[in-house]
Write an enzyme that holds these catalytic residues in place. Structure first.
Site, PDB file in Angstrom:
ATOM      1  N   HIS A 110      22.816 -10.512 -10.909  1.00  0.00           N
ATOM      2  CA  HIS A 110      24.239 -10.220 -11.592  1.00  0.00           C
ATOM      3  C   HIS A 110      24.648 -11.896 -11.118  1.00  0.00           C
ATOM      4  O   HIS A 110      24.831 -12.572 -11.444  1.00  0.00           O
ATOM      5  CB  HIS A 110      25.261  -9.517 -10.488  1.00  0.00           C
ATOM      6  CG  HIS A 110      26.822 -10.300  -9.757  1.00  0.00           C
ATOM      7  ND1 HIS A 110      27.203 -10.392 -11.034  1.00  0.00           N
ATOM      8  CD2 HIS A 110      27.597 -11.345  -9.452  1.00  0.00           C
ATOM      9  CE1 HIS A 110      28.741 -11.084 -10.442  1.00  0.00           C
ATOM     10  NE2 HIS A 110      28.593 -11.002  -9.894  1.00  0.00           N
ATOM     11  N   HIS A 113      27.650 -16.581  -4.612  1.00  0.00           N
ATOM     12  CA  HIS A 113      28.236 -16.368  -5.018  1.00  0.00           C
ATOM     13  C   HIS A 113      28.638 -15.352  -3.763  1.00  0.00           C
ATOM     14  O   HIS A 113      29.877 -15.428  -3.322  1.00  0.00           O
ATOM     15  CB  HIS A 113      29.204 -17.092  -6.064  1.00  0.00           C
ATOM     16  CG  HIS A 113      29.525 -16.059  -6.559  1.00  0.00           C
ATOM     17  ND1 HIS A 113      28.267 -15.620  -7.848  1.00  0.00           N
ATOM     18  CD2 HIS A 113      30.179 -14.564  -7.114  1.00  0.00           C
ATOM     19  CE1 HIS A 113      28.287 -14.106  -8.116  1.00  0.00           C
ATOM     20  NE2 HIS A 113      29.591 -13.841  -7.873  1.00  0.00           N
ATOM     21  N   GLU A 173      30.549 -12.835   1.084  1.00  0.00           N
ATOM     22  CA  GLU A 173      31.619 -11.205   0.789  1.00  0.00           C
ATOM     23  C   GLU A 173      30.442 -10.006   1.166  1.00  0.00           C
ATOM     24  O   GLU A 173      30.891  -8.994   1.946  1.00  0.00           O
ATOM     25  CB  GLU A 173      32.275 -11.341  -0.436  1.00  0.00           C
ATOM     26  CG  GLU A 173      33.048 -10.247  -0.245  1.00  0.00           C
ATOM     27  CD  GLU A 173      34.535 -10.455  -0.052  1.00  0.00           C
ATOM     28  OE1 GLU A 173      35.078 -11.848  -0.629  1.00  0.00           O
ATOM     29  OE2 GLU A 173      34.862  -9.515  -1.584  1.00  0.00           O
ATOM     30  N   ASP A 174      29.271  -9.787   1.022  1.00  0.00           N
ATOM     31  CA  ASP A 174      28.861  -9.014   0.629  1.00  0.00           C
ATOM     32  C   ASP A 174      27.291  -8.628   1.978  1.00  0.00           C
ATOM     33  O   ASP A 174      27.291  -7.388   2.046  1.00  0.00           O
ATOM     34  CB  ASP A 174      27.912  -8.307  -0.536  1.00  0.00           C
ATOM     35  CG  ASP A 174      29.144  -8.384  -1.561  1.00  0.00           C
ATOM     36  OD1 ASP A 174      30.288  -7.965  -0.778  1.00  0.00           O
ATOM     37  OD2 ASP A 174      29.695  -8.300  -2.778  1.00  0.00           O
ATOM     38  N   ASP A 182      31.953 -15.329 -12.472  1.00  0.00           N
ATOM     39  CA  ASP A 182      31.013 -13.751 -12.536  1.00  0.00           C
ATOM     40  C   ASP A 182      32.156 -12.845 -13.124  1.00  0.00           C
ATOM     41  O   ASP A 182      31.709 -12.022 -12.846  1.00  0.00           O
ATOM     42  CB  ASP A 182      31.574 -14.253 -10.990  1.00  0.00           C
ATOM     43  CG  ASP A 182      31.960 -12.812  -9.996  1.00  0.00           C
ATOM     44  OD1 ASP A 182      30.825 -12.352 -10.585  1.00  0.00           O
ATOM     45  OD2 ASP A 182      33.164 -12.636  -9.190  1.00  0.00           O
ATOM     46  N   ASP A 219      42.136 -19.486 -40.839  1.00  0.00           N
ATOM     47  CA  ASP A 219      40.539 -20.403 -40.087  1.00  0.00           C
ATOM     48  C   ASP A 219      39.888 -18.809 -39.579  1.00  0.00           C
ATOM     49  O   ASP A 219      39.316 -19.113 -38.268  1.00  0.00           O
ATOM     50  CB  ASP A 219      41.997 -21.248 -39.070  1.00  0.00           C
ATOM     51  CG  ASP A 219      42.637 -20.286 -37.959  1.00  0.00           C
ATOM     52  OD1 ASP A 219      42.815 -18.764 -37.675  1.00  0.00           O
ATOM     53  OD2 ASP A 219      42.715 -20.519 -36.711  1.00  0.00           O
TER      54      ASP A 219
HETATM   55 MN    MN Z   1      30.310 -11.871  -7.935  1.00  0.00          MN
END
Ligand code: MN
Length: 490
Positions: A49, A73, A77-78, A139, A260
């Site tokens: 990911h 990224h 956090e993880d 993300d 358009d």
């Molecule tokens: Mn992510």
């Protein structure tokens, strides 16, 4: 199929041959180790990911620290690896972007207050490092692309939030390409039936018109060349599905009113040739009345610039042309992100003026939200509505929501001007205070210094939250003054 990592390397190589690939390798290693054992809902290793997030950023040809921040990224956090480690190993730039992404965090759905929460997070991230928002959008794009492995309720929630919050923010930052991608991915989960329907019409129309458009392009190319215009490129561009859906809703679902669906985009080296191209096309084919739009001399509030025209081409069929320079094209596709495009000659990292204004606006909305949640609906609408820009007699441009009135304009300039407003001239003509303004209108407010304050009726037609709150405050004050006046004095 090549692995995510191989794809990332080849995408970077395509625009930045001499990038520091050892740094990319190091970030990859760190992410693989840190996310070891973690899996996505689909069952694949988690690290795929962030690698795909980095590929999206590399496809936008962004500077290396942003791409590396994409790889890292989700690490603070993880996983157990801290932000300090990332800053130490990859430098301040990467650290600051990842920090911003972490601050936007995992956005959760909580009824009305999710707007407050989301806007707060966007604001904090933006203030910290605007580049982290671009990573956050990349993300989100991967999360939308892999949405099918999530339970339906969650799919709907994430998709809806993308349409309601991510897409308007991307739009305000001029990131047209990301906005279109996010909307088209989310569309099928929020309105599945409409999605199928719109997709079908686009396919049918495309098949029916493709050959015709090619013929029109050939004739136009020949004529432009004969007139000495040095065209950079000319391509037929299909409209994004979700934006077509929105337009169809606006025109009672009448597809024949959409001109358009396939537009022909012409890119030329400079502004002068944009106008010459318009002239050549109008000489070749008659333009539709009222459909010539000069967004070069009057850009849209998000900075979009182009010339648009709709003509009766061969056989009287209607075709839209969009004419712009390469810089305008880049700005339209990438907006704020265009600013961190990699180029061999490094640009200075200064945020363009209109984006800075938007950040200020975000700060103001944020402050109002903190003050009280009661007006949240009006702030929300105000903020996400389409915008118009109106001009003061001195030539300053004021950015307002669609259908704003002279009273909104007056309050946008100054509270006193709003309170003392007694009339208005729009394009030199005396106009009622409840007249909806249009982009490009020159507005002059007539004030009456003896006026006590705003009329309470104005609340029925003003569009901005700032005008509403000023009128209400005044109404409350005058009622309490009146009560004070009738109460016996002690
Ligand atoms: Mn992510």
């Amino acid at each position: 199929m090549a692995s995510e990592y191989d794809q990332l390397i080849s995408t970077i190589k395509a625009y930045h041959k001499d990038a520091d690939f050892s740094l990319v390798e190091k970030a990859h290693k760190l992410a693989v180790d840190a996310h070891k054992g973690q899996r996505r809902m689909s069952g694949e290793p988690y690290v795929n990911h962030p690698l795909r997030t980095a590929i999206t950023l590399a496809e936008m040809e962004l500077q290396l620290p942003i791409v590396i921040a994409g790889i890292l990224h989700d690490v603070p956090e993880d996983t157990d690896v801290t932000l300090e480690t990332i800053t130490k190993e990859f430098g301040h730039d990467v650290g600051s972007i990842v920090e911003g992404v972490t601050k936007v965090g995992k956005v959760k759905y909580r009824g009305v207050s999710r707007y407050v929460e989301n806007m707060r997070r966007f604001f904090i991230a933006m203030a910290a490092d605007a580049r982290s928002l671009i990573v956050k959008f990349a993300d989100r794009i991967d999360n939308l692309r892999t949405l099918e492995s999530l339970p339906p309720k969650k799919q709907y929630r994430i998709a809806l939030e993308s349409l309601e919050i991510f897409s308007p923010v991307a739009s305000r930052l001029g990131m047209g390409e990301m906005k279109g991608t996010i909307e088209d991915l989310a569309f099928q989960y929020v309105y599945p039936k409409r999605y199928d329907y719109v997709k079908k019409i686009v396919q049918q129309r495309y098949e029916a018109k493709n050959e015709y458009i090619n013929t029109v392009m050939k004739i136009a190319q020949k004529e432009l060349k004969r007139s000495g215009i040095q065209m950079t490129s000319m391509v037929g561009r299909l409209k994004h599905l979700y934006s077509l859906h929105r337009k169809l809703e606006k025109y009672d679902r009448d597809i024949t009113k959409i001109y358009d669906l396939i537009a022909i985009r012409v890119i030329v080296p400079d502004v002068a040739q944009c106008y010459s191209t318009l002239g050549v096309l109008h000489n070749l084919w008659k333009p539709l009345k009222g459909r010539i739009k000069d967004y070069i001399s009057q850009p849209k509030p998000n900075g979009y610039q182009s010339l648009h025209t709709t003509v009766f081409a061969i056989g009287g069929e209607i075709v839209e042309f969009q004419i712009r320079t390469e810089e305008m094209h880049e700005a339209a596709e990438y907006g704020l992100a265009a600013h961190w495009h990699y180029s061999e000659h490094e640009k200075t990292s200064k945020i363009p003026e209109r984006h800075k204004r938007w950040i200020d606006e975000l700060a103001r909305v944020h402050k109002e939200m903190v003050k009280g949640l009661k007006d949240i609906e009006s702030i929300k609408l105000d903020f996400f509505q389409s915008r118009i820009f109106v001009i003061t007699p001195k030539g300053d441009v004021i950015d307002l929501p669609e259908d704003a009135t002279p009273v909104d304009f007056a309050y946008a300039i100054h509270t006193d001007i709003g309170n003392k407003c007694s009339g208005a001239r729009v394009n030199s003509e005396i106009t009622r205070l409840d007249t909806p303004l249009k982009s490009g209108d020159v507005v002059e407010v007539i004030t009456d210094k003896n006026r006590k304050g705003p009329s309470p009726d104005w609340i029925n037609f003003v569009k901005t939250s700032i005008a509403k709150s000023r009128i209400r405050t005044h109404a409350k004050k005058s009622i309490s003054d009146w009560i004070k006046g009738v109460l016996p004095k002690k």
